[in-house]
Design an enzyme around this catalytic site. Structure first.
Site, mmCIF file in Angstrom:
data_model
loop_
_atom_site.group_PDB
_atom_site.id
_atom_site.type_symbol
_atom_site.label_atom_id
_atom_site.label_comp_id
_atom_site.label_asym_id
_atom_site.label_seq_id
_atom_site.Cartn_x
_atom_site.Cartn_y
_atom_site.Cartn_z
ATOM 1 C CG ASP A 118 -131.573 -14.548 25.426
ATOM 2 O OD1 ASP A 118 -132.712 -14.453 24.948
ATOM 3 O OD2 ASP A 118 -131.114 -13.775 26.280
ATOM 4 N NE ARG A 119 -126.538 -16.825 19.247
ATOM 5 C CZ ARG A 119 -126.511 -15.566 18.812
ATOM 6 N NH1 ARG A 119 -127.250 -15.186 17.798
ATOM 7 N NH2 ARG A 119 -125.727 -14.677 19.406
#
Length: 323
Positions: A118-119
């Site tokens: 995830d970011r």
């Protein structure tokens, strides 16, 4: 040509009976998450456009694959793009040694993301250099032959367990959000046609409010600690007063798996506003969630050697461990 029959007084269209879809057991995204996530996404896009990887970020490299320590707040695609330019840079061993060194241009590697983060998740990210190696490593992930550990800093009520395994269903609700479903719902169809899949994560507590210690990851067997097979909504305590550092051992690879299971256990990850993690804690706001891909182990897809990768702990984890 035969005309369609006119409806008779007795003909009618049968009412459509709504399908009995499975009910998610985790809550909808909090309203505050939309605004905060948009702000974080814009910030990440700006940072990612200027991001440049250095060889100091490399954890491992050979002719078939490499591993990097992905920073928080950077998109995976930006890391992948940066790898290409980093590999093109001359290493310290390049240059003139005896006489003139002539080097022919090498073909660009066929880079692929073997795993995605995830970011706002930092840590181990593996990138392959050819289609064939990518296919082999993807199969290893699919067959659950890759062992991973994560470190998460959570806020909630101090758990009464030291080790626990959570088994549940995983799917995307009609609102488009990933949710926890009952384990007995695995295989059932959701609105839109997707199917609920199984999801399993083991956790161990490392510290509670700074009390505890760091230990190296070890093999977590299924007979250790408690096992929770999810069939009903979790009972949440309103009081969130404890900071809990946990290590997670995902047995499957579902989207947002660790974040969802932490939420279900009542210890949402700090800063994870999508899944009820606190945005402000002890008079400080959190610009990202605090989750780190700590380690990864797998059989090398070409040599067969056992590869074990470790990413250095981020600052927030060291502070929680008081290192």
């Amino acid at each position: 040509m035969v005309d369609e029959a006119e409806p008779t007084p007795h003909s009618r269209i049968d009412p459509i009976t709504p399908q009995n879809y499975p009910v998610p057991l985790s809550p909808q995204l909090p309203p505050i998450s939309k605004e905060i996530e948009l702000s974080r996404a814009m910030s990440a896009s700006s940072k990612s456009s200027l991001f440049a990887l250095s060889r100091a970020d490399f954890l491992y490299e050979d002719e078939w694959l490499l591993a990097v320590n992905k920073p928080q707040g950077i998109y995976c695609e930006s890391v992948l793009s940066s790898v290409t330019s980093t590999l093109a840079l001359p290493s310290s061993s390049d240059g003139l040694t005896e006489g003139i060194k002539i080097s022919l241009p090498e073909p660009e590697p066929e880079l692929h993301l073997a795993n995605r983060l995830d970011r706002d998740t930092s840590g181990v990210m593996v990138i392959t250099k050819s289609h064939k190696v990518a296919a082999k490593l993807v199969k290893a992930f699919t067959d659950h032959k890759v062992r991973k550990t994560y470190i998460a800093l959570c806020v909630g009520s101090a758990p009464q367990w030291r080790k626990i395994t959570v088994r549940s269903g995983h799917g995307r609700s009609k609102f488009g959000a990933w949710r926890v479903y009952a384990a007995s719902d695995v295989g059932r169809t959701l609105p839109g046609g997707s199917v609920i899949r199984d999801m399993e994560t083991s956790f161990e507590v490392l510290t509670i409010n700074g009390n505890g210690s760091f230990k190296e990851p070890s093999e977590f067997t299924n007979d250790e600690g408690l096992t929770v097979v999810v069939e009903q909504k979790a009972v949440r305590k309103d009081v969130m007063e404890d900071e809990v550092l946990v290590r997670a051992y995902p047995r499957s690879g579902r989207t947002h798996q660790i974040r969802l299971h932490c939420q279900y256990l009542g210890i949402s990850i700090k800063g994870d506003v999508k899944y009820e993690g606190v945005y402000e804690w002890q008079d400080k706001s959190n610009d990202a969630h605090q989750l780190h891909a700590e380690s990864m182990a797998f059989e090398h897809p070409v040599t067969g050697m056992q590869i074990v990768l470790h990413a250095p702990l981020p600052l927030w984890a060291n502070q929680a461990l008081q290192l």
